[in-house]
Design a protein around this motif. Structure first.
Motif, PDB file in Angstrom:
ATOM      1  N   SER A  25       0.813  -1.214   0.000  1.00 31.41           N
ATOM      2  CA  SER A  25       0.000   0.000   0.000  1.00 31.41           C
ATOM      3  C   SER A  25       0.850   1.269   0.000  1.00 31.41           C
ATOM      4  CB  SER A  25      -0.919   0.028   1.225  1.00 31.41           C
ATOM      5  OG  SER A  25      -0.160   0.170   2.419  1.00 31.41           O
TER       6      SER A  25
ATOM      7  N   ASN B 173       1.669   2.709   2.717  1.00 31.68           N
ATOM      8  CA  ASN B 173       1.365   3.454   3.944  1.00 31.68           C
ATOM      9  C   ASN B 173       2.550   3.428   4.886  1.00 31.68           C
ATOM     10  OD1 ASN B 173      -1.245   4.015   3.097  1.00 31.68           O
ATOM     11  ND2 ASN B 173      -2.089   2.165   4.020  1.00 31.68           N
ATOM     12  N   THR B 174       2.846   4.577   5.472  1.00 35.95           N
ATOM     13  CA  THR B 174       3.978   4.694   6.397  1.00 35.95           C
ATOM     14  C   THR B 174       3.501   5.121   7.776  1.00 35.95           C
ATOM     15  OG1 THR B 174       4.363   6.978   5.678  1.00 35.95           O
ATOM     16  CG2 THR B 174       5.626   5.260   4.594  1.00 35.95           C
TER      17      THR B 174
END
Length: 124
Positions: A55, A57-58
């Motif tokens: 994704s 996402n962090t």
């Protein structure tokens, strides 16, 4: 299984920037969550950021939010840790770690595969 391999550590002055790399050996990082941890002498290993490979996402702890940024390059099978405004207290061995699936809790026990670490030293 995947094997993370870190590079990019070194000696810098306070206020400088440094970019660490973590490259996948053995297979790609697809389907894994990646994280960066660091360990200073005499201290426990500390989570400094993570990324879900699929994704993108962090997530970061408050201690580095705004200074550290994680990104990835699918073609190079590499995840990066950009560190800005470095402080002497950022001095540590930095490790890249991988775990299947995710997201995972920011704890060492959640990650199965670890690199050998790269030393970052920030002088005052």
């Amino acid at each position: 299984q995947v094997q993370p391999v870190e590079s990019g550590g070194g000696l810098v002055q306070a206020g400088a920037s440094l970019k660490l790399s973590c490259t996948a050996s053995g297979r790609t990082f697809g389907g894994y969550s990646l994280a960066w941890f660091r360990q200073a002498p005499g201290k426990e290993r500390e989570f400094v950021g993570g990324i879900d490979w699929n994704s993108g996402n962090t997530f970061y702890p408050d201690s580095v939010k705004g200074r550290f940024t994680i990104s990835r390059d699918n073609a190079k099978r590499t995840v990066y840790l950009q560190m800005n405004s470095l402080k002497p207290e950022d001095t540590a061995v930095y490790y890249c770690a991988a775990a299947i699936g995710g997201p995972h809790q920011p704890k060492t026990a959640q990650y199965e595969y670890w690199g050998q670490g790269t030393q970052v030293t920030v002088s005052s």
